[in-house]
Write a protein that holds these residues in place. Structure first.
Motif, short mmCIF file in Angstrom:
data_model
loop_
_atom_site.label_atom_id
_atom_site.label_comp_id
_atom_site.label_asym_id
_atom_site.label_seq_id
_atom_site.Cartn_x
_atom_site.Cartn_y
_atom_site.Cartn_z
N ILE A 8 8.86 31.41 46.47
CA ILE A 8 9.60 31.66 47.72
C ILE A 8 10.69 32.70 47.47
O ILE A 8 10.85 33.66 48.23
N MET A 9 11.44 32.52 46.38
CA MET A 9 12.53 33.43 46.07
C MET A 9 12.01 34.84 45.76
O MET A 9 12.59 35.84 46.20
N ALA A 10 10.90 34.93 45.02
CA ALA A 10 10.33 36.23 44.68
C ALA A 10 9.87 36.96 45.94
O ALA A 10 10.11 38.17 46.10
N ALA A 11 9.22 36.24 46.84
CA ALA A 11 8.75 36.85 48.09
C ALA A 11 9.92 37.38 48.91
O ALA A 11 9.87 38.49 49.45
N GLN A 12 10.99 36.58 49.00
CA GLN A 12 12.14 36.99 49.79
C GLN A 12 12.86 38.18 49.14
O GLN A 12 13.34 39.08 49.84
N PHE A 13 12.93 38.19 47.82
CA PHE A 13 13.61 39.28 47.12
C PHE A 13 12.90 40.62 47.37
O PHE A 13 13.55 41.61 47.72
N PHE A 14 11.58 40.64 47.20
CA PHE A 14 10.86 41.91 47.36
C PHE A 14 10.85 42.37 48.82
O PHE A 14 10.89 43.57 49.09
N SER A 15 10.82 41.43 49.75
CA SER A 15 10.87 41.81 51.16
C SER A 15 12.21 42.42 51.52
O SER A 15 12.29 43.46 52.19
N ALA A 16 13.30 41.79 51.06
CA ALA A 16 14.65 42.33 51.32
C ALA A 16 14.88 43.64 50.57
O ALA A 16 15.55 44.54 51.08
N LEU A 17 14.33 43.75 49.36
CA LEU A 17 14.43 44.98 48.58
C LEU A 17 13.81 46.15 49.35
O LEU A 17 14.39 47.23 49.46
N ALA A 18 12.63 45.90 49.92
CA ALA A 18 11.95 46.94 50.69
C ALA A 18 12.72 47.29 51.96
O ALA A 18 12.80 48.47 52.34
N ASP A 19 13.30 46.29 52.63
CA ASP A 19 14.09 46.54 53.85
C ASP A 19 15.21 47.55 53.59
O ASP A 19 15.44 48.47 54.36
N ASN A 20 15.93 47.34 52.47
CA ASN A 20 17.08 48.19 52.18
C ASN A 20 16.68 49.56 51.66
O ASN A 20 17.36 50.55 51.95
N ALA A 21 15.59 49.63 50.90
CA ALA A 21 15.09 50.94 50.46
C ALA A 21 14.59 51.75 51.65
O ALA A 21 14.77 52.97 51.72
N LEU A 22 13.97 51.05 52.61
CA LEU A 22 13.42 51.73 53.79
C LEU A 22 14.51 52.35 54.65
O LEU A 22 14.29 53.40 55.27
N LEU A 23 15.69 51.72 54.70
CA LEU A 23 16.78 52.28 55.50
C LEU A 23 17.16 53.67 54.99
O LEU A 23 17.30 54.61 55.78
N ILE A 24 17.30 53.82 53.67
CA ILE A 24 17.64 55.12 53.10
C ILE A 24 16.51 56.12 53.33
O ILE A 24 16.75 57.28 53.69
N ALA A 25 15.26 55.67 53.15
CA ALA A 25 14.11 56.55 53.38
C ALA A 25 14.04 56.99 54.84
O ALA A 25 13.70 58.15 55.13
N SER A 26 14.40 56.10 55.76
CA SER A 26 14.36 56.43 57.19
C SER A 26 15.43 57.46 57.55
O SER A 26 15.18 58.37 58.35
#
Length: 420
Positions: A8-26
């Motif tokens: 559960i923790m691993a899934a949440q970490f990678f999902s949140a990691l992608a959310d924040n990386a995507l903001l900079i990419a956007s």
């Protein structure tokens, strides 16, 4: 902790990691297409609109099926949003689709812990969530900044797949592909999240009932003497925090002459400060003493104004850590108090829905106002001063309100004198 908890923790970490990386990419994608500057803070507005518009429904959706399935569906929606941006759909629209997935993901990630773990382990589990979320913000922001650096993006573009034309030709496109892979990794971990065996048949499916019930809970928490203080504080914190993300980038570019890649790393420095403040607050501030940290919110608003005098990178980093630490130290006790009052008044699920609604409505309003200021060509130093004075002034009013409530009845005396 059981094995499923770490999945559960691993899934949440990678999902949140992608959310924040995507903001900079956007933000990078908007600049590549030479969009107006005010579009950048609108990214956060489009991302959070689903949290507000669907607040009364996402909780019921999360309870209607096993949480691991909700998390996979949500991550699939996020990947779809990433794909839309790759297919040249406007970044604002594509990021709104990602926000739809995030809104559905939020109640599932908190709800599954209460289903899966015994009550005695929930405090530790929530500590893991908060810690990993801050870690994902820091690392995700850094990853996003690294992906748009010319050296890194050119190295990734140089990777060829034999006999296949990938269609990945620009730094923005390669950044989106990496972010999509992070979402895919999160989805793979979701497949290993255990089914808790809880009956997910919804009690009520009427939209009218859901909206009515949500409004009732909203009023209940705002009328509570301690609930209104903690809710006002956390609502202001998340709205201010989201706006500060964009203020820091623009300020760093103008005052420190940094490009987007390096400016985004200052966001990570703020998050490090938040983590330090959160750890100190959890260790030293008891539930009964939680309201005593309100003056730190006032101090944070005042100290933000120091930014307009800073032109040195090292001084800027120290200032960012200090601002973050003050934020973390005052928001963690307030968040704990809010969860405590919400659990007593209406239950954890409804309380999270109300909290998400208020906090994301604050993000919509504050990032929208920031976009209007940028559109009006207001200087970033003026924006920083207005922002700092608004935070300090609002927190002062919250403090006065709490003191008035205490003169009527000492609600704080009823709180337990235990750490969070």
């Amino acid at each position: 902790m059981p094995f499923g908890f770490y999945m559960i923790m691993a899934a949440q970490f990678f999902s949140a990691l992608a959310d924040n990386a995507l903001l900079i990419a956007s933000i990078f994608m908007l600049r590549q297409m030479q969009a107006p500057q005010e579009y950048e803070p609108l990214l956060k507005l489009f991302f959070t609109v689903s949290y507000v518009a669907l607040a009364a429904f996402v909780g019921a959706f999360a309870d209607s099926m096993p949480k691991w399935r909700v998390m996979i569906i949500s991550n699939t929606i996020k990947i779809a949003g990433c794909s839309l941006m790759f297919l040249d759909v406007h970044p604002l629209i594509a990021y709104a689709v990602v926000g739809l997935g995030a809104a559905a993901y939020s109640p599932a990630k908190y709800g599954i812990l209460t289903e899966y773990l015994p009550h005695r382990k929930l405090v530790v589990a929530n500590g893991w969530i908060e810690g990993l979320t801050v870690g994902a913000i820091i690392l995700g922001t850094l990853v996003g900044g690294m992906l748009i650096k010319p050296g890194v993006s050119q190295a990734l573009l140089g990777i060829d797949v034999p006999y296949i034309d990938t269609g990945i030709d620009t730094p923005g496109e390669v950044a989106l592909v990496v972010v999509a892979v992070l979402y895919l990794i999160a989805a793979l971990f979701n497949l290993k999240v255990p089914d808790t065996g809880v009956d997910h048949k919804p009690l009520k499916s009427s939209p009218t009932y859901l909206v009515h019930d949500f409004i009732h809970c909203l009023k209940l928490l705002w009328r509570d003497k301690l609930g209104q203080i903690s809710l006002a504080t956390t609502t202001l914190f998340w709205g201010a925090g989201a706006t500060l993300q964009f203020i820091v980038i623009k300020w760093a570019e103008q005052a420190l002459h940094l490009d987007l890649s390096k400016a985004s790393m200052l966001q990570g420095v703020v998050a490090i400060g938040v983590a330090l403040g959160a750890v100190l607050a959890a260790k030293f501030v008891s539930m009964r003493a939680s309201v005593r940290v309100i003056p730190l919110g006032i101090a944070m608003g005042i100290i933000v104004n120091v930014m307009i005098f800073v032109t040195n990178m090292h001084v800027a980093m120290v200032l960012m850590v200090l601002i973050g630490a003050l934020s973390g130290f005052f928001v963690v006790p307030m968040n704990a108090l809010l969860q405590h009052r919400g659990h007593i008044l209406m239950g954890a699920g409804h309380s999270i829905a109300v909290q998400n609604f208020n906090e994301n409505l604050s993000i919509l309003i504050m990032t929208g106002l920031y976009a209007l200021l940028i559109r009006a060509d207001v200087s970033i130093n003026t924006v920083v001063v207005l922002f700092g004075l608004f935070v300090a002034g609002t927190m002062f009013l919250v403090k006065r309100r709490h003191e008035a409530n205490q003169r009527e009845f000492d609600s704080v005396a009823q709180l337990d004198d235990v750490k969070h």
